[in-house]
Design a protein around this motif. Structure first.
Motif, short mmCIF file in Angstrom:
data_model
loop_
_atom_site.label_atom_id
_atom_site.label_comp_id
_atom_site.label_asym_id
_atom_site.label_seq_id
_atom_site.Cartn_x
_atom_site.Cartn_y
_atom_site.Cartn_z
N LEU A 12 3.99 9.72 1.49
CA LEU A 12 4.40 9.89 2.87
C LEU A 12 3.19 10.19 3.74
O LEU A 12 2.30 10.94 3.33
N ARG A 13 3.18 9.59 4.92
CA ARG A 13 2.03 9.76 5.82
C ARG A 13 2.32 10.85 6.85
O ARG A 13 3.35 10.85 7.51
N GLY A 14 1.36 11.78 6.99
CA GLY A 14 1.35 12.69 8.11
C GLY A 14 2.39 13.79 8.13
O GLY A 14 2.75 14.27 9.19
N ILE A 15 2.88 14.21 6.97
CA ILE A 15 3.84 15.31 6.99
C ILE A 15 3.15 16.63 6.64
O ILE A 15 2.12 16.64 5.96
N ASN A 16 3.71 17.72 7.13
CA ASN A 16 3.23 19.07 6.82
C ASN A 16 1.74 19.25 7.10
O ASN A 16 1.04 19.92 6.35
N THR A 105 -14.25 12.97 -2.40
CA THR A 105 -13.78 11.60 -2.65
C THR A 105 -12.33 11.51 -2.19
O THR A 105 -11.47 12.22 -2.68
N ASP A 106 -12.11 10.63 -1.22
CA ASP A 106 -10.77 10.41 -0.69
C ASP A 106 -10.32 9.00 -0.99
O ASP A 106 -11.13 8.05 -0.97
N VAL A 107 -9.02 8.85 -1.21
CA VAL A 107 -8.40 7.55 -1.45
C VAL A 107 -7.52 7.26 -0.24
O VAL A 107 -6.59 8.01 0.04
N TRP A 108 -7.84 6.20 0.45
CA TRP A 108 -7.07 5.77 1.62
C TRP A 108 -6.13 4.66 1.14
O TRP A 108 -6.57 3.56 0.85
N PHE A 109 -4.85 4.97 1.04
CA PHE A 109 -3.87 3.97 0.62
C PHE A 109 -3.59 3.05 1.79
O PHE A 109 -3.21 3.48 2.87
N VAL A 110 -3.78 1.76 1.55
CA VAL A 110 -3.69 0.74 2.58
C VAL A 110 -2.37 -0.03 2.41
O VAL A 110 -2.04 -0.44 1.30
N PRO A 111 -1.62 -0.23 3.50
CA PRO A 111 -0.39 -1.01 3.37
C PRO A 111 -0.69 -2.45 2.95
O PRO A 111 -1.75 -2.99 3.26
N PRO A 112 0.24 -3.06 2.23
CA PRO A 112 0.00 -4.40 1.67
C PRO A 112 -0.44 -5.45 2.70
O PRO A 112 -1.27 -6.30 2.40
N ASP A 113 0.08 -5.39 3.92
CA ASP A 113 -0.29 -6.41 4.90
C ASP A 113 -1.74 -6.29 5.36
O ASP A 113 -2.30 -7.24 5.90
N LEU A 114 -2.37 -5.15 5.14
CA LEU A 114 -3.79 -4.97 5.51
C LEU A 114 -4.73 -5.10 4.32
O LEU A 114 -5.94 -5.19 4.48
N ASP A 115 -4.18 -5.09 3.12
CA ASP A 115 -4.98 -5.09 1.90
C ASP A 115 -5.40 -6.52 1.54
O ASP A 115 -4.75 -7.18 0.74
N LYS A 116 -6.46 -6.95 2.17
CA LYS A 116 -6.93 -8.33 2.02
C LYS A 116 -8.39 -8.35 1.57
O LYS A 116 -9.13 -7.41 1.82
N LYS A 163 -4.42 4.75 11.50
CA LYS A 163 -3.04 5.04 11.85
C LYS A 163 -2.05 4.42 10.87
O LYS A 163 -0.86 4.75 10.89
N ARG A 164 -2.52 3.57 9.98
CA ARG A 164 -1.64 2.89 9.01
C ARG A 164 -1.84 3.34 7.57
O ARG A 164 -1.07 2.98 6.70
N VAL A 165 -2.90 4.09 7.30
CA VAL A 165 -3.18 4.53 5.92
C VAL A 165 -2.62 5.92 5.69
O VAL A 165 -2.33 6.66 6.63
N THR A 166 -2.48 6.27 4.42
CA THR A 166 -2.20 7.65 4.05
C THR A 166 -3.27 8.04 3.04
O THR A 166 -3.67 7.23 2.20
N ILE A 167 -3.77 9.26 3.16
CA ILE A 167 -4.97 9.65 2.42
C ILE A 167 -4.65 10.77 1.44
O ILE A 167 -3.95 11.73 1.78
N ARG A 168 -5.20 10.65 0.21
CA ARG A 168 -5.11 11.70 -0.80
C ARG A 168 -6.49 11.88 -1.39
O ARG A 168 -7.27 10.92 -1.48
#
Length: 183
Positions: A12-16, A105-116, A163-168
Protein backbone atom coordinates in the motif's frame (compact mmCIF):
# COMPACT_ATOMS: atom_id res chain seq x y z
CA UNK A 1 -9.34 -26.47 -13.95
CA UNK A 2 -9.04 -24.28 -10.85
CA UNK A 3 -5.97 -22.16 -10.48
CA UNK A 4 -3.60 -23.00 -7.63
CA UNK A 5 -3.47 -20.31 -4.90
CA UNK A 6 -0.46 -18.00 -5.02
CA UNK A 7 1.19 -16.13 -2.19
CA UNK A 8 0.99 -12.36 -2.64
CA UNK A 9 2.06 -9.20 -0.90
CA UNK A 10 -0.07 -6.09 -1.36
CA UNK A 11 2.10 -3.00 -0.99
CA UNK A 12 0.00 0.00 0.00
CA UNK A 13 1.25 3.46 -0.89
CA UNK A 14 1.31 6.37 1.52
CA UNK A 15 -0.50 5.04 4.57
CA UNK A 16 0.36 5.80 8.21
CA UNK A 17 2.92 8.43 7.21
CA UNK A 18 3.12 11.54 9.37
CA UNK A 19 -0.29 10.93 10.92
CA UNK A 20 -2.04 10.99 7.54
CA UNK A 21 -4.04 8.25 5.82
CA UNK A 22 -4.25 6.20 9.00
CA UNK A 23 -5.00 2.54 8.46
CA UNK A 24 -5.35 0.12 11.36
CA UNK A 25 -3.61 -3.17 10.51
CA UNK A 26 -6.29 -5.40 12.12
CA UNK A 27 -9.00 -3.64 10.11
CA UNK A 28 -6.84 -3.86 6.99
CA UNK A 29 -6.47 -7.63 7.47
CA UNK A 30 -10.26 -7.95 7.85
CA UNK A 31 -10.81 -5.86 4.72
CA UNK A 32 -8.52 -7.99 2.57
CA UNK A 33 -10.03 -11.19 3.99
CA UNK A 34 -13.51 -9.90 3.09
CA UNK A 35 -12.35 -9.64 -0.54
CA UNK A 36 -11.96 -13.42 -0.32
CA UNK A 37 -8.22 -13.72 0.30
CA UNK A 38 -6.90 -16.45 2.59
CA UNK A 39 -4.28 -16.52 5.35
CA UNK A 40 -4.15 -12.71 5.52
CA UNK A 41 -1.38 -11.20 7.66
CA UNK A 42 0.35 -7.86 7.83
CA UNK A 43 3.97 -6.92 8.39
CA UNK A 44 4.81 -3.66 10.14
CA UNK A 45 2.55 -0.61 10.01
CA UNK A 46 3.53 0.64 6.54
CA UNK A 47 1.01 -1.37 4.55
CA UNK A 48 2.42 -4.77 3.71
CA UNK A 49 -0.42 -7.31 3.47
CA UNK A 50 0.47 -10.93 2.81
CA UNK A 51 -2.15 -13.45 1.69
CA UNK A 52 -2.94 -16.39 -0.54
CA UNK A 53 -5.41 -16.35 -3.41
CA UNK A 54 -6.08 -18.23 -6.64
CA UNK A 55 -7.12 -15.13 -8.59
CA UNK A 56 -4.73 -13.26 -10.85
CA UNK A 57 -3.12 -10.05 -9.56
CA UNK A 58 -4.79 -7.98 -12.30
CA UNK A 59 -8.23 -8.86 -10.89
CA UNK A 60 -7.23 -8.74 -7.22
CA UNK A 61 -5.60 -5.31 -7.16
CA UNK A 62 -8.70 -3.28 -8.11
CA UNK A 63 -10.88 -5.29 -5.71
CA UNK A 64 -8.48 -4.64 -2.83
CA UNK A 65 -8.21 -0.94 -3.70
CA UNK A 66 -12.02 -0.58 -3.79
CA UNK A 67 -12.44 -2.45 -0.50
CA UNK A 68 -9.83 -0.26 1.22
CA UNK A 69 -11.42 2.94 -0.06
CA UNK A 70 -14.88 1.74 1.02
CA UNK A 71 -13.63 0.80 4.50
CA UNK A 72 -11.27 3.69 5.26
CA UNK A 73 -12.85 6.48 3.21
CA UNK A 74 -9.87 7.42 1.03
CA UNK A 75 -8.16 5.88 -2.00
CA UNK A 76 -4.95 3.91 -1.53
CA UNK A 77 -2.83 2.76 -4.46
CA UNK A 78 -1.91 -0.92 -4.17
CA UNK A 79 0.80 -2.84 -5.95
CA UNK A 80 0.72 -6.63 -5.85
CA UNK A 81 3.71 -8.92 -6.11
CA UNK A 82 3.64 -12.68 -5.96
CA UNK A 83 6.28 -14.88 -4.35
CA UNK A 84 8.10 -15.50 -7.65
CA UNK A 85 8.39 -11.76 -8.32
CA UNK A 86 9.67 -11.05 -4.79
CA UNK A 87 12.20 -13.89 -5.16
CA UNK A 88 13.51 -12.48 -8.45
CA UNK A 89 13.74 -9.02 -6.95
CA UNK A 90 15.69 -10.26 -3.92
CA UNK A 91 18.04 -12.23 -6.17
CA UNK A 92 18.78 -9.07 -8.18
CA UNK A 93 19.78 -7.06 -5.10
CA UNK A 94 23.45 -7.48 -4.12
CA UNK A 95 23.76 -9.32 -0.80
CA UNK A 96 25.94 -6.59 0.70
CA UNK A 97 23.33 -3.86 0.13
CA UNK A 98 21.51 -3.23 3.38
CA UNK A 99 19.78 -0.59 5.40
CA UNK A 100 21.91 0.10 8.48
CA UNK A 101 24.17 2.74 10.06
CA UNK A 102 26.55 2.66 7.09
CA UNK A 103 24.26 2.53 4.06
CA UNK A 104 20.71 3.15 2.92
CA UNK A 105 19.05 0.90 0.36
CA UNK A 106 15.50 1.54 -0.75
CA UNK A 107 13.34 -0.45 -3.15
CA UNK A 108 10.97 1.64 -5.23
CA UNK A 109 8.17 -0.64 -6.44
CA UNK A 110 7.15 0.50 -9.90
CA UNK A 111 3.67 -0.13 -11.34
CA UNK A 112 3.66 -2.49 -14.34
CA UNK A 113 2.74 0.22 -16.87
CA UNK A 114 5.92 2.16 -15.97
CA UNK A 115 8.23 -0.84 -15.65
CA UNK A 116 9.83 -0.75 -19.08
CA UNK A 117 13.32 -1.22 -20.50
CA UNK A 118 15.20 2.04 -20.32
CA UNK A 119 13.43 3.18 -17.14
CA UNK A 120 16.75 4.05 -15.51
CA UNK A 121 17.57 6.33 -18.44
CA UNK A 122 14.66 8.54 -17.36
CA UNK A 123 15.90 8.90 -13.77
CA UNK A 124 18.61 11.40 -12.85
CA UNK A 125 21.10 9.90 -10.44
CA UNK A 126 24.71 10.50 -9.45
CA UNK A 127 26.82 7.36 -10.06
CA UNK A 128 29.74 8.88 -8.15
CA UNK A 129 27.77 8.72 -4.86
CA UNK A 130 24.89 6.27 -5.42
CA UNK A 131 24.19 3.04 -7.23
CA UNK A 132 20.80 2.52 -8.85
CA UNK A 133 19.63 -0.67 -10.52
CA UNK A 134 16.47 -1.66 -12.30
CA UNK A 135 15.19 -5.06 -11.26
CA UNK A 136 11.91 -6.56 -12.45
CA UNK A 137 9.15 -4.36 -11.03
CA UNK A 138 11.45 -2.13 -9.02
CA UNK A 139 14.22 0.40 -8.84
CA UNK A 140 16.77 -0.27 -6.11
CA UNK A 141 18.70 2.69 -4.70
CA UNK A 142 21.87 2.25 -2.64
CA UNK A 143 23.92 5.04 -1.06
CA UNK A 144 26.25 5.38 1.89
CA UNK A 145 24.73 7.28 4.83
CA UNK A 146 27.54 9.84 4.68
CA UNK A 147 26.63 10.67 1.06
CA UNK A 148 22.86 10.53 1.50
CA UNK A 149 22.50 14.32 1.29
CA UNK A 150 24.36 14.31 -2.02
CA UNK A 151 22.14 11.67 -3.62
CA UNK A 152 19.36 12.16 -6.13
CA UNK A 153 16.51 10.27 -4.48
CA UNK A 154 15.19 13.29 -2.57
CA UNK A 155 14.91 15.32 -5.78
CA UNK A 156 12.72 12.62 -7.32
CA UNK A 157 9.97 13.27 -4.76
CA UNK A 158 8.68 16.07 -7.01
CA UNK A 159 8.41 13.90 -10.14
CA UNK A 160 5.42 12.06 -11.61
CA UNK A 161 7.28 8.76 -11.11
CA UNK A 162 7.49 9.28 -7.34
CA UNK A 163 3.74 9.75 -7.11
CA UNK A 164 3.23 6.25 -8.58
CA UNK A 165 5.80 4.18 -6.67
CA UNK A 166 5.69 2.73 -3.19
CA UNK A 167 8.96 2.47 -1.30
CA UNK A 168 10.28 -0.08 1.21
CA UNK A 169 13.76 -0.44 2.63
CA UNK A 170 15.71 -3.48 1.51
CA UNK A 171 15.52 -5.13 4.94
CA UNK A 172 11.72 -5.07 4.71
CA UNK A 173 11.80 -6.52 1.18
CA UNK A 174 14.00 -9.38 2.37
CA UNK A 175 11.64 -10.02 5.29
CA UNK A 176 8.65 -10.02 2.95
CA UNK A 177 10.30 -12.78 0.93
CA UNK A 178 10.83 -14.81 4.10
CA UNK A 179 7.20 -14.32 5.16
CA UNK A 180 5.87 -15.21 1.70
CA UNK A 181 8.00 -18.37 1.71
CA UNK A 182 6.35 -19.37 5.01
CA UNK A 183 2.79 -18.59 3.85
Amino acid sequence: MARKPSSYVALLRGINVGGKSKVDMATLRETVAEVGCDDVTTYINSGNVLFRDARAARTLRPRIERAIEDRFGFPVAVQLRDLAQIRRLNEAIPDDWTNDKEQKTDVWFVPPDLDKPGLLDTIAHRPEVETVLHAPGAIVWNISRRNQGRGSANRLTQTPLYKRVTIRNVNTVRKLRELLEEL
